[in-house]
Design an enzyme around this catalytic site. Structure first.
Site, PDB file in Angstrom:
ATOM      1  CD1 TRP A 145     -36.567  65.595  64.158  1.00  0.00           C
ATOM      2  CD2 TRP A 145     -38.578  64.699  63.919  1.00  0.00           C
ATOM      3  NE1 TRP A 145     -37.382  65.876  65.321  1.00  0.00           N
ATOM      4  CE2 TRP A 145     -38.632  65.309  65.369  1.00  0.00           C
ATOM      5  CE3 TRP A 145     -39.776  63.976  63.790  1.00  0.00           C
ATOM      6  CZ2 TRP A 145     -39.421  65.220  66.248  1.00  0.00           C
ATOM      7  CZ3 TRP A 145     -40.553  64.297  64.581  1.00  0.00           C
ATOM      8  CH2 TRP A 145     -40.779  64.184  66.124  1.00  0.00           C
ATOM      9  NE  ARG A 191     -28.338  63.101  69.802  1.00  0.00           N
ATOM     10  CZ  ARG A 191     -28.007  64.210  70.297  1.00  0.00           C
ATOM     11  NH1 ARG A 191     -26.631  63.771  70.988  1.00  0.00           N
ATOM     12  NH2 ARG A 191     -27.866  65.360  71.233  1.00  0.00           N
ATOM     13  CB  SER A 192     -29.120  59.836  62.826  1.00  0.00           C
ATOM     14  OG  SER A 192     -30.147  60.185  61.505  1.00  0.00           O
ATOM     15  CD  GLN A 193     -33.213  65.109  65.260  1.00  0.00           C
ATOM     16  OE1 GLN A 193     -33.272  65.837  64.651  1.00  0.00           O
ATOM     17  NE2 GLN A 193     -33.475  65.692  66.481  1.00  0.00           N
ATOM     18  CD  GLU A 264     -26.545  68.187  73.024  1.00  0.00           C
ATOM     19  OE1 GLU A 264     -27.258  67.091  73.020  1.00  0.00           O
ATOM     20  OE2 GLU A 264     -25.602  67.462  73.205  1.00  0.00           O
ATOM     21  CG  ASP A 296     -34.144  65.575  72.282  1.00  0.00           C
ATOM     22  OD1 ASP A 296     -35.406  65.913  71.876  1.00  0.00           O
ATOM     23  OD2 ASP A 296     -33.631  66.539  72.282  1.00  0.00           O
ATOM     24  CD  GLU A 481     -39.421  73.677  71.369  1.00  0.00           C
ATOM     25  OE1 GLU A 481     -38.446  72.725  70.822  1.00  0.00           O
ATOM     26  OE2 GLU A 481     -38.354  74.450  71.705  1.00  0.00           O
ATOM     27  CD  GLU A 496     -32.661  68.507  78.218  1.00  0.00           C
ATOM     28  OE1 GLU A 496     -31.938  67.213  79.342  1.00  0.00           O
ATOM     29  OE2 GLU A 496     -32.390  68.459  77.212  1.00  0.00           O
TER      30      GLU A 496
END
Length: 532
Positions: A145, A191-193, A264, A296, A481, A496
């Site tokens: 994304w 998984r995806s996003q 990760e 997340d 970010e 994190e």
């Protein structure tokens, strides 16, 4: 590929793509992987899973098993001997005080662009056929994304070749793996996003790059991934990303096919699960599903705002996910009509309309004047207000009165000094909560409000966000970010890992917003020159 044809520039590069290692680092290195992550050989858990082996992984594991119990065994030295740590390619890039913010972003695209070359054998990196832009910082691969918001900026910069290249990479991933992974790493394949591929290809026809209908087979394949198992569910049942509600409606949730710690973030997940009284595999699944959401992490997924271990992502039907799937359904219907497949067009129009009705029934709150996530296990709406409530406006599924109510709610409760707030919760310690603001949410909010004529509020969010980005750029010569949405604030925290700079989606959204507000002072700011 179901008999479909991919665009020619995409097809001709497939032979150059080397096969990926089918195993993740945890699968490959087993107890060695656990020891490295649990003993924090690297400060960031992501470092090890991005390392490339110097020997065949089986030989490395054999060597570890033969030496690990010997006196004086040094785990860190063993890892350094057998793995090559990824080093960010050297760059002589420095902020030019004579460049505007927009010019600075234009200069960053080559720095963040990766060109497919020989991929490290048996590393976690999934090879791609075309160039791509990475977010920056610790994020050294293509993310799903993130890429849409990056592409907005590439579009503004006239980088149509990169726009096409990145979309073709996603088409390749869908055809190869059946979905777009979270990122092009083996440990992201489960998984995806948020499904934004349909939004990406909209950019093509706007710029006459190619026909959006060229990607119809991939859109349908992605949709099948998100809807897997839906047709077999009875009311109250769920399967992977689908939940059939009591009234027979199907809505979607975030999910991950694995229920182990994220590779990760292995140590972090183990420690989080230890704080919960739930089965650890349930906690791991919900952490992974939260990563699929892109948020997340956030209080919107938590049972207790103060405890990440109370996460229950898979119990929640999110506003933004279901809005984006509504957009995907409509996109498939429109493109099927273009291709002359009237039956398919009608099927997907019906699916989209059914989803709209379900969203109104379960996710719209008349009392709050907002779209709210729905807890399908507790059979009630979540009380938390989040910026995700603007996604139904962004994809144009809201009614005019609903859009007015949402605008009023945003103005009264989510408009912060520095832009659009993520949530109302400020004490969770999670990065997708106050006081942090994020570029993708600003874009979705601004565009959604504009779709319904709420231009004054949209313009106010734009002005406040550009001021936030411009102030930090003048102070520190970079884009980051996420941002604290207060004037003169320091760096955003929570989450994190440390704050990352670069930064792909901030660059993309900011560049588009600068162009839309040419009189804003951020258009005149310079690195190291305080002018706000």
């Amino acid at each position: 590929m179901n008999g479909s044809r991919l665009p020619d520039p995409f097809e001709k590069h497939l032979a150059a793509v080397s096969p990926a290692d089918p195993l993740t680092p945890a699968d490959r290195y087993q107890e060695l992987f656990v020891e490295v992550q649990m003993n924090r050989v690297f400060a960031d858990s992501k470092t090890f899973v991005d390392c490339a082996p110097r020997l065949h992984p089986e030989r490395i594991l054999e060597a570890y098993r033969s030496r690990c119990r010997l006196p004086g065994f040094d785990l860190a030295a063993f890892v350094a001997e057998h793995f090559r740590r990824y080093e960010i390619p050297p760059s002589d890039f420095v902020a030019d005080p004579d460049c505007t913010l927009a010019q600075h972003i234009d200069r960053l695209w080559p720095v963040l662009t990766r060109r497919p070359q020989e991929h490290p054998p048996r590393s976690s990196l999934l090879p791609l056929p075309h160039d791509y832009v990475v977010p920056g910082g610790r994020f050294i691969e293509q993310y799903y994304w993130d890429a849409y918001f990056i592409m907005l900026g590439l579009d503004q910069s006239g980088q149509s070749h990169l726009l096409r290249a990145m979309a073709d990479n996603f088409a390749y991933l869908i055809d190869t793996y059946g979905h777009v992974p979270n990122g092009n790493r083996t440990y992201y394949l489960s998984r995806s996003q948020p499904p934004v591929f349909a939004l990406m290809i909209d950019l093509f026809e706007e710029k006459s790059i190619c026909l959006a209908s060229d990607y119809l087979p991939q859109l349908r394949k992605e949709y099948a991934f998100w809807m897997d198992g839906a047709d077999c569910l009875r009311p109250g049942e769920c399967h992977r990303r689908c939940v059939r509600l009591a009234g027979g409606e199907v809505l979607n949730r975030y999910w991950d096919d694995r229920d182990t710690p994220r590779e990760e973030s292995y140590l972090e997940d183990v420690l989080t699960a230890r704080e919960s009284d739930r089965p650890v595999h349930d906690v791991y699944r919900d952490l992974r599903a939260g990563a699929e959401s892109g948020w997340d992490y956030s209080s919107r997924w938590l049972g207790d705002h103060g405890r990440l271990s109370s996460i229950r992502t898979t119990a929640i039907l999110p506003v933004d996910l279901n809005s984006l799937l509504f957009r995907l359904e409509w996109q498939i219907a429109l493109l099927s009509q273009v291709r002359g497949d009237a039956a398919c067009a009608e099927e997907y129009r019906s699916r989209a309309e059914a989803r709209r009705v379900a969203i109104d029934r379960y996710l719209w709150s008349e009392s709050a004047g907002a779209y709210l996530d729905y807890d399908w296990q507790l059979e009630r709406q979540r009380g938390d207000l989040t910026a995700a409530m603007l996604t139904p406006l962004f994809v144009r599924l809201a009614g005019p009165q609903q859009a007015r109510r949402v605008a009023d709610t945003v103005r009264g409760r989510l408009l912060a000094p520095g832009g659009l707030a993520t949530t109302e919760v400020g004490d969770s310690g999670q990065q997708w909560d106050r006081p942090n603001g994020w570029a993708p949410l600003q874009w979705i909010g601004i565009r959604g409000l504009e779709e319904y004529g709420q231009t004054k509020l949209a313009g106010e969010i734009r002005r406040r966000w550009l001021r936030t980005v411009g102030e930090l750029f003048e102070r520190e010569n970079k884009l980051v970010e996420k941002y604290i949405l207060r004037p003169g604030a320091g760096h955003a925290g929570g989450g994190e890992y440390p704050l990352q700079d670069g930064f792909g989606w901030t660059n993309g959204v900011t560049l588009k917003l600068l162009q839309e507000d040419p009189q804003h002072a951020a258009n005149r700011c310079r690195a190291g020159r305080l002018g706000f």
